[in-house]
Design a protein around this motif. Structure first.
Motif, PDB file in Angstrom:
ATOM      1  N   LYS B  31       0.839  -1.207   0.000  1.00 44.90           N
ATOM      2  CA  LYS B  31       0.000   0.000   0.000  1.00 44.90           C
ATOM      3  C   LYS B  31       0.870   1.251   0.000  1.00 44.90           C
ATOM      4  O   LYS B  31       1.824   1.352   0.764  1.00 44.90           O
ATOM      5  CB  LYS B  31      -0.925  -0.012   1.208  1.00 44.90           C
ATOM      6  N   MET B  32       0.502   2.208  -0.871  1.00 43.83           N
ATOM      7  CA  MET B  32       1.241   3.457  -0.942  1.00 43.83           C
ATOM      8  C   MET B  32       0.267   4.617  -1.058  1.00 43.83           C
ATOM      9  O   MET B  32      -0.871   4.459  -1.517  1.00 43.83           O
ATOM     10  CB  MET B  32       2.227   3.447  -2.122  1.00 43.83           C
ATOM     11  N   TYR B  33       0.730   5.807  -0.634  1.00 45.65           N
ATOM     12  CA  TYR B  33      -0.137   6.972  -0.492  1.00 45.65           C
ATOM     13  C   TYR B  33       0.617   8.237  -0.902  1.00 45.65           C
ATOM     14  O   TYR B  33       1.823   8.332  -0.717  1.00 45.65           O
ATOM     15  CB  TYR B  33      -0.571   7.147   0.971  1.00 45.65           C
ATOM     16  N   TRP B  34      -0.137   9.225  -1.408  1.00 46.32           N
ATOM     17  CA  TRP B  34       0.380  10.575  -1.607  1.00 46.32           C
ATOM     18  C   TRP B  34      -0.469  11.542  -0.786  1.00 46.32           C
ATOM     19  O   TRP B  34      -1.706  11.513  -0.840  1.00 46.32           O
ATOM     20  CB  TRP B  34       0.311  10.986  -3.076  1.00 46.32           C
ATOM     21  N   TYR B  35       0.229  12.396  -0.031  1.00 50.53           N
ATOM     22  CA  TYR B  35      -0.422  13.442   0.744  1.00 50.53           C
ATOM     23  C   TYR B  35       0.083  14.797   0.258  1.00 50.53           C
ATOM     24  O   TYR B  35       1.214  14.934  -0.193  1.00 50.53           O
ATOM     25  CB  TYR B  35      -0.076  13.318   2.232  1.00 50.53           C
ATOM     26  N   GLN B  36      -0.754  15.807   0.442  1.00 55.48           N
ATOM     27  CA  GLN B  36      -0.370  17.191   0.196  1.00 55.48           C
ATOM     28  C   GLN B  36      -0.474  17.939   1.521  1.00 55.48           C
ATOM     29  O   GLN B  36      -1.447  17.746   2.279  1.00 55.48           O
ATOM     30  CB  GLN B  36      -1.302  17.825  -0.840  1.00 55.48           C
ATOM     31  N   GLN B  37       0.531  18.748   1.825  1.00 51.10           N
ATOM     32  CA  GLN B  37       0.538  19.480   3.092  1.00 51.10           C
ATOM     33  C   GLN B  37       1.124  20.863   2.895  1.00 51.10           C
ATOM     34  O   GLN B  37       2.273  21.008   2.477  1.00 51.10           O
ATOM     35  CB  GLN B  37       1.343  18.721   4.148  1.00 51.10           C
ATOM     36  N   ASP B  38       0.349  21.891   3.198  1.00 45.84           N
ATOM     37  CA  ASP B  38       0.846  23.260   3.183  1.00 45.84           C
ATOM     38  C   ASP B  38       1.479  23.557   4.542  1.00 45.84           C
ATOM     39  O   ASP B  38       1.143  22.912   5.548  1.00 45.84           O
ATOM     40  CB  ASP B  38      -0.282  24.235   2.895  1.00 45.84           C
ATOM     41  N   PRO B  39       2.408  24.524   4.625  1.00 46.52           N
ATOM     42  CA  PRO B  39       3.114  24.805   5.879  1.00 46.52           C
ATOM     43  C   PRO B  39       2.163  25.068   7.034  1.00 46.52           C
ATOM     44  O   PRO B  39       1.253  25.884   6.927  1.00 46.52           O
ATOM     45  CB  PRO B  39       3.935  26.056   5.538  1.00 46.52           C
ATOM     46  N   GLY B  40       2.353  24.328   8.127  1.00 44.05           N
ATOM     47  CA  GLY B  40       1.538  24.511   9.316  1.00 44.05           C
ATOM     48  C   GLY B  40       0.116  24.013   9.194  1.00 44.05           C
ATOM     49  O   GLY B  40      -0.707  24.256  10.078  1.00 44.05           O
ATOM     50  N   MET B  41      -0.145  23.288   8.116  1.00 40.04           N
ATOM     51  CA  MET B  41      -1.522  22.835   7.881  1.00 40.04           C
ATOM     52  C   MET B  41      -1.603  21.315   7.955  1.00 40.04           C
ATOM     53  O   MET B  41      -0.608  20.623   8.067  1.00 40.04           O
ATOM     54  CB  MET B  41      -2.011  23.330   6.518  1.00 40.04           C
ATOM     55  N   GLU B  42      -2.836  20.799   7.892  1.00 43.60           N
ATOM     56  CA  GLU B  42      -3.034  19.365   8.051  1.00 43.60           C
ATOM     57  C   GLU B  42      -2.655  18.596   6.789  1.00 43.60           C
ATOM     58  O   GLU B  42      -2.520  19.147   5.715  1.00 43.60           O
ATOM     59  CB  GLU B  42      -4.499  19.093   8.399  1.00 43.60           C
ATOM     60  N   LEU B  43      -2.479  17.293   6.969  1.00 42.37           N
ATOM     61  CA  LEU B  43      -2.215  16.388   5.854  1.00 42.37           C
ATOM     62  C   LEU B  43      -3.510  16.129   5.087  1.00 42.37           C
ATOM     63  O   LEU B  43      -4.545  15.877   5.688  1.00 42.37           O
ATOM     64  CB  LEU B  43      -1.701  15.058   6.384  1.00 42.37           C
ATOM     65  N   HIS B  44      -3.410  16.157   3.765  1.00 41.79           N
ATOM     66  CA  HIS B  44      -4.568  15.824   2.928  1.00 41.79           C
ATOM     67  C   HIS B  44      -4.189  14.665   2.008  1.00 41.79           C
ATOM     68  O   HIS B  44      -3.237  14.772   1.237  1.00 41.79           O
ATOM     69  CB  HIS B  44      -4.999  17.023   2.081  1.00 41.79           C
ATOM     70  N   LEU B  45      -4.934  13.574   2.069  1.00 46.70           N
ATOM     71  CA  LEU B  45      -4.695  12.428   1.195  1.00 46.70           C
ATOM     72  C   LEU B  45      -5.209  12.753  -0.202  1.00 46.70           C
ATOM     73  O   LEU B  45      -6.378  13.102  -0.374  1.00 46.70           O
ATOM     74  CB  LEU B  45      -5.420  11.200   1.752  1.00 46.70           C
ATOM     75  N   ILE B  46      -4.333  12.651  -1.215  1.00 44.61           N
ATOM     76  CA  ILE B  46      -4.752  12.959  -2.585  1.00 44.61           C
ATOM     77  C   ILE B  46      -4.808  11.715  -3.485  1.00 44.61           C
ATOM     78  O   ILE B  46      -5.602  11.668  -4.424  1.00 44.61           O
ATOM     79  CB  ILE B  46      -3.863  14.050  -3.220  1.00 44.61           C
ATOM     80  N   HIS B  47      -3.997  10.690  -3.201  1.00 46.26           N
ATOM     81  CA  HIS B  47      -4.047   9.439  -3.968  1.00 46.26           C
ATOM     82  C   HIS B  47      -3.607   8.290  -3.082  1.00 46.26           C
ATOM     83  O   HIS B  47      -2.811   8.481  -2.163  1.00 46.26           O
ATOM     84  CB  HIS B  47      -3.113   9.484  -5.194  1.00 46.26           C
ATOM     85  N   TYR B  48      -4.105   7.088  -3.387  1.00 45.12           N
ATOM     86  CA  TYR B  48      -3.578   5.916  -2.716  1.00 45.12           C
ATOM     87  C   TYR B  48      -3.667   4.705  -3.629  1.00 45.12           C
ATOM     88  O   TYR B  48      -4.414   4.704  -4.615  1.00 45.12           O
ATOM     89  CB  TYR B  48      -4.270   5.665  -1.370  1.00 45.12           C
ATOM     90  N   SER B  49      -2.904   3.682  -3.265  1.00 47.11           N
ATOM     91  CA  SER B  49      -2.836   2.469  -4.071  1.00 47.11           C
ATOM     92  C   SER B  49      -2.698   1.278  -3.138  1.00 47.11           C
ATOM     93  O   SER B  49      -1.886   1.303  -2.214  1.00 47.11           O
ATOM     94  CB  SER B  49      -1.640   2.528  -5.020  1.00 47.11           C
TER      95      SER B  49
END
Lengths: 114, 110
Positions: B31-49
């Motif tokens: 299992k693998m994942y991509w997250y996007q995170q802006d400085p000081g902000m929460e993790l957002h899941l954008i893709h997974y496999s």
């Protein structure tokens, strides 16, 4: 309302203090609980992982889960300046089947002052 | 040593360019994942496999695409970069429930 609530801080403590970091959650089906540490501009690092209720200790870190209150805590004893980071809680629903997605808190920013 | 790698670590690129962010892991995780995170902000899941030839969109809508042709490799592509894509992109992998993260790619689109 978010499924996981975590006070973003910032939390500032003197070196050597005991630090308590907390998350509350609303989904009673959550069974797997994790704490991550994230230094600035780095990826999160897994610190502790617990299943269901109870305590788990690893060196200066203790993770505690109270499922009756839907509340998890991370305690850091003898805090050091190197502990200054953002601490994120994450959890997962046992009933989610093959779904491996985690539900994340916002993270608490901690500064330990020498 | 088993680990998860991301390249490049930092990327500054102009608007309209096509970019691919690389992620590889040597832990044998399916299992693998991509997250996007802006400085000081929460993790957002954008893709997974969950395995080879399996990809799903995450909770945050993203204009990026991913592929999973090999177990150890999970690249993310932006066909036409825009300033709104400026962020930190984090790759993670897991075998069970706990996820292990790479060092991240800091993307700036000018």
């Amino acid at each position: 309302q978010k499924e996981v609530e975590q006070d973003p801080g910032p939390l500032s403590v003197p070196e050597g203090a005991i630090v308590s970091l907390n998350c509350t959650y609303s989904n009673s089906a959550f069974q797997y609980f994790m704490w991550y540490r994230q230094y600035s501009r780095k990826g999160p690092e897994l610190l502790m992982y617990t299943y269901s209720s109870g305590n788990k200790e690893d060196g200066r870190f203790t993770a505690q889960v109270d499922k009756s209150s839907k509340y998890i805590s991370l305690f850091i004893r003898d805090s050091q300046p190197s502990d200054s980071a953002t601490y994120l809680c994450a959890m997962r629903d046992y009933n989610a089947g093959n779904n491996r997605k985690l539900i994340w808190g916002l993270g608490t920013s901690l500064a330990v002052n020498p | 040593e088993a680990d998860i790698y991301q390249t490049p670590r930092y990327l500054v690129i102009g608007t309209g360019k096509k970019i691919t962010l690389e992620c590889s892991q040597t832990m044998g995780h399916d299992k693998m994942y991509w997250y996007q995170q802006d400085p000081g902000m929460e993790l957002h899941l954008i893709h997974y496999s969950y395995g080879v030839n399996s990809t799903e969109k995450g909770d945050l809508s993203s204009e990026s695409t991913v592929s999973r042709i090999r177990t150890e490799h999970f690249p993310l592509t932006l066909e036409s970069a825009r300033p709104s894509h400026t962020s930190q992109y984090l790759c993670a992998s897991s075998a069970a429930y706990e996820q292990y993260f790479g060092p991240g790619t800091r993307l700036t689109v000018t």
